[in-house]
Design an enzyme around this catalytic site. Structure first.
Site, short mmCIF file in Angstrom:
data_model
loop_
_atom_site.label_atom_id
_atom_site.label_comp_id
_atom_site.label_asym_id
_atom_site.label_seq_id
_atom_site.Cartn_x
_atom_site.Cartn_y
_atom_site.Cartn_z
N PHE A 27 -2.76 -0.54 -1.55
CA PHE A 27 -1.36 0.12 -1.81
C PHE A 27 -1.15 -0.65 -0.44
O PHE A 27 -0.28 -1.40 0.17
CB PHE A 27 -0.96 1.85 -1.76
CG PHE A 27 0.31 1.69 -1.10
CD1 PHE A 27 1.30 1.13 -1.79
CD2 PHE A 27 0.04 2.75 -0.62
CE1 PHE A 27 2.24 1.06 -1.49
CE2 PHE A 27 1.08 3.48 -0.19
CZ PHE A 27 2.81 2.38 -0.06
N ILE A 28 -1.38 -0.25 0.63
CA ILE A 28 -0.84 -0.30 2.16
C ILE A 28 -1.18 -1.57 2.54
O ILE A 28 -0.72 -2.37 3.04
CB ILE A 28 -1.38 0.53 3.17
CG1 ILE A 28 -0.24 2.46 2.99
CG2 ILE A 28 -0.68 0.10 4.86
CD1 ILE A 28 -1.05 3.53 3.98
N ASP A 47 -12.34 -6.64 -0.21
CA ASP A 47 -11.96 -5.76 -0.70
C ASP A 47 -13.03 -5.73 -2.44
O ASP A 47 -13.32 -6.60 -2.84
CB ASP A 47 -10.21 -5.18 -1.71
CG ASP A 47 -9.68 -3.96 -1.86
OD1 ASP A 47 -9.31 -3.42 -1.86
OD2 ASP A 47 -10.88 -3.33 -2.53
N LEU A 91 -8.75 -1.24 6.78
CA LEU A 91 -7.96 -0.41 6.17
C LEU A 91 -8.73 0.17 5.06
O LEU A 91 -8.47 0.68 4.56
CB LEU A 91 -6.30 -0.73 5.58
CG LEU A 91 -5.50 -0.65 5.95
CD1 LEU A 91 -5.78 -1.75 7.35
CD2 LEU A 91 -4.52 -1.50 5.13
N TYR A 164 -13.03 14.09 4.53
CA TYR A 164 -12.18 13.42 4.65
C TYR A 164 -11.78 13.25 6.38
O TYR A 164 -11.46 11.69 7.04
CB TYR A 164 -10.76 13.27 3.45
CG TYR A 164 -9.72 12.40 3.79
CD1 TYR A 164 -10.21 10.98 4.17
CD2 TYR A 164 -8.53 12.22 4.51
CE1 TYR A 164 -9.53 9.64 4.28
CE2 TYR A 164 -7.54 10.86 4.11
CZ TYR A 164 -7.72 9.95 4.44
OH TYR A 164 -7.10 9.02 4.23
N LYS A 168 -12.78 10.82 9.15
CA LYS A 168 -11.79 9.52 9.85
C LYS A 168 -11.61 9.99 11.10
O LYS A 168 -11.19 9.03 11.89
CB LYS A 168 -10.45 9.23 9.47
CG LYS A 168 -10.33 9.10 7.26
CD LYS A 168 -10.80 7.98 7.41
CE LYS A 168 -9.92 6.74 8.25
NZ LYS A 168 -10.42 5.24 7.97
#
Ligand code: UDP
Length: 340
Positions: A27-28, A47, A91, A164, A168
């Protein structure tokens, strides 16, 4: 504060700068690809299409866009792609708490290994890198708004939902270490609740979920009592901020919140979406234990970014209100055959 431009992408712009976007079919990432193509970049997307989709890129000019279906943990592939580009936007990740909860081993290792592979290649070829992180790293801190220098407050390791945030956070520590020890020109951006066209509700994101429910006449499923608050940012604001941060040298080694600081409760959001879609759906409250497969799910009560730093550095100001964001998502859904 003097504004200095990063030499590599800017000076090679005339010869067409080349950007690599890992996770660029997401999406981003797909919005970033579109923005960079508009800015005249050649864009290469890496991707594995695990959550991203080719349909996110279909509308783009394929001439300046290369799509590689591959794994961000594939060291030799990533090395080749990084070598061929001027700037890397990393990303690719297992995004969101829900995927970590449902698939923790793969998700945690993808997040950590993928970032390490990208950082290592970027350091060898001295490429400018933007590392995407998340507001999740603040954990359940109650000190709002969240400031980049705040402590991170995570729950116990037995509660996998914090995996999560922890994965990160490790990505961020690694990035800071590469900047310090290998001179890597990297910047970290922490995305807060980013919304816009093409985001699906498949991974739990609340706005597309409520919009779909409202348009299909289903009940809007508010988790808990709905008093939890969020601040939603339009993806266009976020992309603008990221691109401006990339062009400046003084952002290297820095962490920036990127989002919107206008807050709304989830119950108010449900009401807003019901009104703006003209739906007569009910709004129902679902206990967390029913909404999540894990017992004792801990939600974040209030999540709002302190945008002071990004405002000072680049004069960032989000242009999209929550109402405008909701309307944009509704319009996007309505443009699809199932919802018109
Ligand atoms: N949420 C909700 N109903 C849904 C999906 C999400 O009430 O169908 C709530 C969720 O529990 C959270 C908020 O909306 O309190 C934002 O959820 P989202 O997954 O969009 O983002 P995050 O939890 O990462 O802030």
């Amino acid at each position: 504060m003097a504004v200095r431009t990063i030499e590599v992408p800017a000076s090679r712009k005339q010869a067409t700068a080349r950007a690599l976007i890992t996770g660029g079919a997401g999406f981003i990432g797909s919005h970033l690809a579109e923005h960079l193509l508009d800015e005249g970049y050649d864009v290469c997307v890496l991707d594995d299409l695990s959550t991203g989709s080719m349909s996110n890129l279909e509308h783009l000019d394929a001439q300046d866009l290369t799509m590689i279906n591959g794994d961000v943990a594939d060291r030799s592939l990533v090395s080749d792609l990084v070598r061929q580009c001027d700037v890397v936007f990393h990303l690719a990740a297992s995004v969101g708490v829900r995927r970590i909860v449902d698939n923790p081993i793969e998700s945690i290792s993808v997040n950590i290994t993928g970032t390490e592979v990208v950082l290592d290649a970027a350091a060898r070829f001295r490429r400018r890198v933007i590392i995407a992180s998340t507001s999740e790293v603040y954990g359940k801190s109650t000190k709002v708004p969240f400031n980049e220098d705040d402590d991170l407050v995570l729950g116990p390791t037995k509660n996998i939902r914090w995996g999560y945030a922890a994965s990160k956070a490790i990505d961020e520590y690694l990035t800071i270490s590469y900047v310090r020890d290998r001179g890597l020109p990297a910047t970290i951006v922490r995305f807060f609740n980013t919304v816009g066209p093409r985001q699906t509700g498949r991974y739990g994101m609340v706005i597309p979920t409520f919009v779909r429910q409202a348009l299909q006449g289903e009940p809007l499923t508010v988790h808990g009592d709905g008093t939890q608050q969020r601040a939603f940012a339009h993806v266009a604001d976020v992309i603008n901020g990221v691109h401006q941060l990339t062009a400046r040298e003084d952002t290297i080694g820095e962490v920036f919140n990127v989002g919107n600081d206008s807050e709304i409760s989830i119950l108010e959001l449900a009401e807003m979406i019901r009104t703006r879609t003209g739906s007569d759906s009910d709004i129902v409250k679902i206990p967390y234990d029913e909404a999540w497969t894990i017992q004792g799910f801990e939600d974040i009560k209030r999540r709002v970014p302190d945008l002071g730093k990004i405002r000072r550095w680049i004069g960032y100001e989000p242009a999209w209100s929550t109402e405008a964001i909701v309307d944009d998502v509704i319009a996007h859904f309505r443009a699809q055959p199932d919802f018109s």
